[in-house]
Design an enzyme around this catalytic site. Structure first.
Site, PDB file in Angstrom:
ATOM      1  N   ASP A 176       3.118 -15.947  12.622  1.00  0.00           N
ATOM      2  CA  ASP A 176       1.847 -16.330  13.276  1.00  0.00           C
ATOM      3  C   ASP A 176       1.841 -15.919  14.750  1.00  0.00           C
ATOM      4  O   ASP A 176       2.768 -16.271  15.502  1.00  0.00           O
ATOM      5  CB  ASP A 176       1.649 -17.853  13.236  1.00  0.00           C
TER       6      ASP A 176
ATOM      7  N   GLU B  39      -5.756 -23.178   6.991  1.00  0.00           N
ATOM      8  CA  GLU B  39      -4.830 -23.180   8.120  1.00  0.00           C
ATOM      9  C   GLU B  39      -5.404 -22.440   9.323  1.00  0.00           C
ATOM     10  O   GLU B  39      -6.308 -21.624   9.213  1.00  0.00           O
ATOM     11  CB  GLU B  39      -3.519 -22.510   7.695  1.00  0.00           C
TER      12      GLU B  39
HETATM   13  C1  FRU Z   1       0.339 -20.296   8.793  1.00  0.00           C
HETATM   14  C2  FRU Z   1       1.245 -21.477   8.946  1.00  0.00           C
HETATM   15  C3  FRU Z   1       0.708 -22.445   9.950  1.00  0.00           C
HETATM   16  C4  FRU Z   1       1.944 -23.088  10.482  1.00  0.00           C
HETATM   17  C5  FRU Z   1       2.944 -21.967  10.425  1.00  0.00           C
HETATM   18  C6  FRU Z   1       4.323 -22.374  10.090  1.00  0.00           C
HETATM   19  O1  FRU Z   1       1.016 -19.125   8.503  1.00  0.00           O
HETATM   20  O2  FRU Z   1       1.469 -22.108   7.715  1.00  0.00           O
HETATM   21  O3  FRU Z   1      -0.192 -23.357   9.397  1.00  0.00           O
HETATM   22  O4  FRU Z   1       1.763 -23.573  11.769  1.00  0.00           O
HETATM   23  O5  FRU Z   1       2.490 -21.070   9.458  1.00  0.00           O
HETATM   24  O6  FRU Z   1       5.121 -21.251   9.923  1.00  0.00           O
END
Ligand code: FRU
Length: 430
Positions: free
Chosen positions: A47, A286
């Site tokens: 991310d 997300e």
């Molecule tokens: C999206 C996610 C987010 C989280 C992160 C954890 O890819 O699932 O929601 O903050 O990755 O790796």
């Protein structure tokens, strides 16, 4: 405008989701080349987000592009598929800087380790404080997976740069913003799989106030939800809602800052009802984020094939909703279905965590790419990503979106010049 707390969330309905189809060329990510370049050999990188203003625009600092990424040390997790899939337990937020928005140098960790309240740092936002020269607020999710805790949090520091690079100071303390209350959003005792993370603060142009989007779930006991006409939508004749649909209970959450933004006080928030819920459709929405464009409010969120429920299907990718009446909706799904950019069925897990900026540039990371000639659903061999995908661009035209451009791997485009100049909007004409 609909008032902020006396309203129902908009529903992403089962009927909407039945319109989701992979491989439409206007809503599908390009197939990534097998020989994609890796930005950082030492770290898994996933991310990611550009340094931005609280009004959304990507900024540069003293001529440097800056981005944060969730990273984990390959040496710690193992530099193989098992290491990649185990990365979340070693996640921290690092930053990269670049002269051209393409070639990136790793700068280090952002949060001082002594400020960490929990072992892991998950996604958030890195924002230049409005009205300040170099104060930066780092919003993130403070996570302890062992005890199922995740709390949207913030730490404040300063950014510095010279001809040789960019560095940060501060980030020595963490303020917890708000927690899942079981009233507006599901908490761990209602739903052991609850999600509550990925803070995305923004200023709402309609009222000038600071709000924060986040990933949540519909409050209530997991498995007890009843799917009504509201969640079902206009179903075709004979359609019966699939078994287990009620296990899909994603919600795009919103809270309003009550304490003072100008003073950097992020301690008090008012929890508000979700903007959009996916009850009966999907259990995860997300990294929600917002783009204000041409008088419309676009809400984007990422979701997975694996989190659809009740037999519904859709690709991993970014989904979106549009409101004609500001942030509080009502929202309808973009492109009728909600799908904005999905992975191609020939590489269904190639990219994830797409972030759409106000100019329509979309950044994401590479997850896994099936080896050529293998079954893409169950590839015998695949290449792990852990690096950034080609940045693409979409045009937002009323309630539809179109993929129009493909750029370099991990490329970031800055908005500064336009934002500072009051020039006409540089986005593609709609
Ligand atoms: C999206 C996610 C987010 C989280 C992160 C954890 O890819 O699932 O929601 O903050 O990755 O790796």
């Amino acid at each position: 405008m609909v008032s902020s707390n006396a309203r129902l969330p908009s529903a992403w309905t089962i009927a909407d989701a039945l319109k989701v189809h992979a491989d439409d060329p206007t809503t599908t990510m390009p197939v990534i080349a097998q020989d994609f370049p890796v930005i950082d050999d030492a770290l898994w990188q996933w991310d990611t987000g550009a340094l931005r203003r609280i009004t959304g625009e990507t900024v540069t600092f003293k001529g440097w592009y800056v981005m944060w990424s969730l990273v984990a040390e390959r040496a710690q997790t193992g530099d193989d598929a098992a290491g990649w899939h185990n990365r979340n337990a070693f996640a921290f937020i690092g930053y990269y800087y670049s002269r051209n928005g393409i070639d990136w140098t790793f700068g280090g960790r952002l949060l001082n380790t002594s400020a960490d309240l929990r072992p892991d740092e998950w996604s958030g936002s890195l924002i230049m404080r409005q009205g300040s020269e170099n104060v930066v607020d780092m919003f993130y999710t403070s996570v302890n997976t062992d005890v199922n805790q995740s709390v949207p949090s913030v730490s404040t520091g300063t950014i510095h740069a010279d001809d040789s690079g960019v560095w940060f100071e501060g980030f020595t303390a963490t303020t917890e913003m708000f927690s899942a209350d079981g009233l507006h959003y599901a908490n761990a005792s209602q739903d052991p799989y609850f999600d509550f993370r990925d803070p995305h603060p923004f200023i709402n142009p309609a009222d000038g106030q600071v709000y924060c989007l986040f990933e949540g779930n519909v409050p209530g006991m997991r498995g007890d939800f009843v799917i009504t006409d509201r969640e079902a939508g206009h179903l075709p004749p004979g359609y019966t809602v699939g078994e287990g649909a009620g296990y899909g209970a994603a919600a795009i959450g919103i809270a309003r800052l009550v304490s003072s933004y100008a003073q950097g006080d992020f301690s008090r928030w008012e929890m508000l009802p979700a903007l959009v819920t996916a009850l009966g459709v999907n259990d995860q929405t997300e990294r929600p984020h917002v783009v204000f464009h041409n008088g419309l409010t676009y809400l984007f969120t990422i979701s997975h094939h694996s989190t659809y429920t009740g037999g519904l299907e859709g690709p991993d990718g970014v989904y979106g909703f549009v409101s004609r009446h500001g942030i509080f909706g009502p929202y309808t799904p973009l492109n009728s279905s909600g799908l904005v950019l999905g992975n191609p069925s020939s590489a269904p897990y190639e990219t994830y965590s797409h972030f759409v900026d106000p100019m329509g540039y979309v950044q994401s990371f590479i997850d896994t790419l099936p080896a050529p000639g293998t079954d893409p659903q169950a590839p015998a061999t695949y290449r792990i990503g852990g690096t950034l995908a080609p940045t693409v661009r979409i045009v937002l035209e009323d309630d539809r979106t179109f993929l129009t451009e493909v750029h370099d791997y991990g490329q970031i485009f800055a908005f500064d010049e336009w934002a500072a100049s009051n020039q006409p909007d540089p986005r593609p004409a709609t």
